[in-house]
Design an enzyme around this catalytic site. Structure first.
Site, PDB file in Angstrom:
ATOM      1  N   LYS A  14      -1.240  25.804 -17.115  1.00  0.00           N
ATOM      2  CA  LYS A  14      -0.134  27.094 -17.090  1.00  0.00           C
ATOM      3  C   LYS A  14       1.292  26.991 -17.788  1.00  0.00           C
ATOM      4  O   LYS A  14       1.792  25.437 -17.109  1.00  0.00           O
ATOM      5  CB  LYS A  14      -0.261  28.639 -16.650  1.00  0.00           C
ATOM      6  CG  LYS A  14      -0.037  27.977 -14.708  1.00  0.00           C
ATOM      7  CD  LYS A  14       1.678  28.312 -15.073  1.00  0.00           C
ATOM      8  CE  LYS A  14       2.118  27.366 -13.708  1.00  0.00           C
ATOM      9  NZ  LYS A  14       3.552  27.060 -13.194  1.00  0.00           N
ATOM     10  N   PRO A  99       0.447  16.737 -16.680  1.00  0.00           N
ATOM     11  CA  PRO A  99       1.343  15.716 -15.409  1.00  0.00           C
ATOM     12  C   PRO A  99       1.007  16.035 -14.363  1.00  0.00           C
ATOM     13  O   PRO A  99       0.917  17.768 -14.077  1.00  0.00           O
ATOM     14  CB  PRO A  99       2.158  15.743 -16.259  1.00  0.00           C
ATOM     15  CG  PRO A  99       2.044  16.420 -17.724  1.00  0.00           C
ATOM     16  CD  PRO A  99       0.147  17.512 -18.151  1.00  0.00           C
ATOM     17  N   SER A 108      -3.367  23.196  -8.766  1.00  0.00           N
ATOM     18  CA  SER A 108      -3.806  24.014  -8.534  1.00  0.00           C
ATOM     19  C   SER A 108      -4.646  24.958  -9.367  1.00  0.00           C
ATOM     20  O   SER A 108      -5.656  25.422  -9.171  1.00  0.00           O
ATOM     21  CB  SER A 108      -2.584  25.651  -8.698  1.00  0.00           C
ATOM     22  OG  SER A 108      -1.606  25.308  -7.847  1.00  0.00           O
ATOM     23  N   ALA A 109      -4.252  23.649 -10.829  1.00  0.00           N
ATOM     24  CA  ALA A 109      -5.540  24.236 -11.423  1.00  0.00           C
ATOM     25  C   ALA A 109      -7.256  23.037 -10.545  1.00  0.00           C
ATOM     26  O   ALA A 109      -8.128  23.832 -11.431  1.00  0.00           O
ATOM     27  CB  ALA A 109      -5.257  23.383 -12.929  1.00  0.00           C
ATOM     28  N   ASP A 141      -0.349  30.030  -7.078  1.00  0.00           N
ATOM     29  CA  ASP A 141      -1.033  29.644  -8.618  1.00  0.00           C
ATOM     30  C   ASP A 141      -2.345  29.888  -8.726  1.00  0.00           C
ATOM     31  O   ASP A 141      -2.956  29.866 -10.430  1.00  0.00           O
ATOM     32  CB  ASP A 141      -0.699  29.058  -9.083  1.00  0.00           C
ATOM     33  CG  ASP A 141       1.639  28.658  -9.418  1.00  0.00           C
ATOM     34  OD1 ASP A 141       1.370  29.884  -9.618  1.00  0.00           O
ATOM     35  OD2 ASP A 141       1.860  27.384  -9.747  1.00  0.00           O
TER      36      ASP A 141
HETATM   37  O1  C5P Z   1       1.608  28.903  -2.572  1.00  0.00           O
HETATM   38  P1  C5P Z   1       2.355  26.981  -2.600  1.00  0.00           P
HETATM   39  O2  C5P Z   1       1.188  26.652  -1.982  1.00  0.00           O
HETATM   40  O3  C5P Z   1       1.213  27.119  -4.020  1.00  0.00           O
HETATM   41  O4  C5P Z   1       3.805  27.147  -2.601  1.00  0.00           O
HETATM   42  C1  C5P Z   1       4.493  26.197  -2.685  1.00  0.00           C
HETATM   43  C2  C5P Z   1       5.810  26.223  -2.168  1.00  0.00           C
HETATM   44  O5  C5P Z   1       6.833  26.600  -2.809  1.00  0.00           O
HETATM   45  C3  C5P Z   1       5.880  27.710  -0.795  1.00  0.00           C
HETATM   46  O6  C5P Z   1       5.509  26.583   0.720  1.00  0.00           O
HETATM   47  C4  C5P Z   1       6.954  28.069  -0.881  1.00  0.00           C
HETATM   48  O7  C5P Z   1       8.376  27.329  -0.417  1.00  0.00           O
HETATM   49  C5  C5P Z   1       7.514  28.065  -2.183  1.00  0.00           C
HETATM   50  N1  C5P Z   1       7.284  29.037  -2.864  1.00  0.00           N
HETATM   51  C6  C5P Z   1       7.617  30.283  -2.639  1.00  0.00           C
HETATM   52  N2  C5P Z   1       7.728  31.340  -3.523  1.00  0.00           N
HETATM   53  C7  C5P Z   1       6.310  31.612  -4.170  1.00  0.00           C
HETATM   54  C8  C5P Z   1       5.592  30.823  -4.161  1.00  0.00           C
HETATM   55  C9  C5P Z   1       6.077  29.592  -3.888  1.00  0.00           C
HETATM   56  O8  C5P Z   1       9.176  30.005  -2.094  1.00  0.00           O
HETATM   57  N3  C5P Z   1       6.494  32.797  -4.884  1.00  0.00           N
END
Ligand code: C5P
Length: 303
Positions: A14, A99, A108-109, A141
């Protein structure tokens, strides 16, 4: 003993054509107003019978695919196995073209693709809503990677509404072998902002209108990412690449997600090929990929 047939799922990368980030909230996450678009760079995730759970990496980025519990595919397979009350006796093979740690949601994909593949492998009994719940738990994501297409994401980016689009948008991705860490880029954004920052993000209606009209030129004028400035601060070459793209060859450019990939919108497939060659010739990037969007999300394909 009955052994299910192998299942293969194809899942796209994405770009965030818009990524507005609010202040950090008490749960550590930032409120977002984002528009995701799935693009035609794909990983393929296959699930086959195995005596014990394993992850195997294949493809261009194989050596950078984690094969332990840090891979979202690991967590995803175990979540689905638990719902079926079965041992996770499968081998998950990830054939990677997206990548790694690039701001393209490749990890995430693979998590989303593993949810879909394992559900199909064990009989397809879980409804889509159950997979969405698991996706939310896996990461911000992941829900979008299940649906694909083009969608508005709010909250952590996990609450989605489909966005109307017309036609095909052509992209050139400037890629790097070395990734950037998402938590670090969010933290850097917080440092760059005053402590009192409290603006809630919102997506401009002009951007949504450009998508609905299939107007790539107008879309190029409204693409935006709040994480671009901290990504450039961490990797100054990104600023030079964006300047390189400020030519009639592109309609607009931005850092994708938390970077380091820079995504340029171009007018046509032939313009994408020409600009990819120019980018590679600039010596500023490790790779250039051309892709189009929107495309659909994680889907079972014939094995
Ligand atoms: O949700 P995910 O594990 O992909 O997020 C990775 C990191 O990105 C989180 O631990 C946070 O530090 C940051 N993040 C954030 N706000 C979001 C999405 C991600 O601060 N809306």
């Amino acid at each position: 003993m009955f052994v299910p047939e192998p299942v293969t799922v194809r899942v796209p990368a994405k770009v965030n054509v818009y990524l507005g980030v609010g202040p950090r909230e008490s749960n550590g996450y930032h409120g977002l107003a984002t528009v995701f678009q799935s693009i035609s760079v794909y990983d393929e995730v296959s699930v086959t019978a195995s005596d014990e759970f394993t992850i195997v990496g294949e493809g261009k980025w194989a050596e950078r695919i984690p094969t332990d519990a840090t891979n979202l595919a690991w967590k995803a397979a175990h979540m689905v196995a638990k719902a079926y009350e079965l041992p996770a006796n499968v081998c998950v093979t990830i054939n990677k073209s997206i990548p790694v740690a690039a701001g393209l949601a490749g990890g995430s994909a693979d998590g989303a693709a593993t949810l879909v593949a394992c559900n199909a492998y064990w009989g397809g009994a879980l409804p889509h809503e159950a997979l969405v719940e698991m996706a939310v738990e896996l990461g911000s994501d992941v829900p979008f990677m299940l649906s694909g297409g083009c969608a508005l994401g709010v909250n952590r980016g996990d609450i989605l509404s489909p966005v109307m689009t017309r036609g095909i948008f052509h992209w050139v991705l400037a890629t790097f072998n070395e990734g950037l860490g998402t938590p670090e880029i969010y933290a850097r954004l917080d440092e760059m902002r005053p402590a009192s920052f409290d603006e809630a993000p919102s997506v401009p209606t002009e951007l949504l209108a450009a998508l609905a009209q299939g107007n790539a030129e107008a879309l190029g004028q409204h693409v935006f990412n709040d994480l671009q400035a901290p990504a450039i601060a961490s990797r100054p070459v990104l600023g030079r690449i964006l300047e390189f793209g400020e030519s009639p060859a592109t309609l607009g450019g931005l850092v994708s997600g938390s970077g380091p990939t820079v995504a340029f919108l171009v007018e046509s497939e032939s313009a994408a090929i020409d600009f990819s060659i120019a980018l590679l010739g600039s010596g500023l990037v490790d790779g250039a990929i051309h892709a189009h969007g929107p495309v659909h999300g994680a889907r079972v394909i014939p094995s």
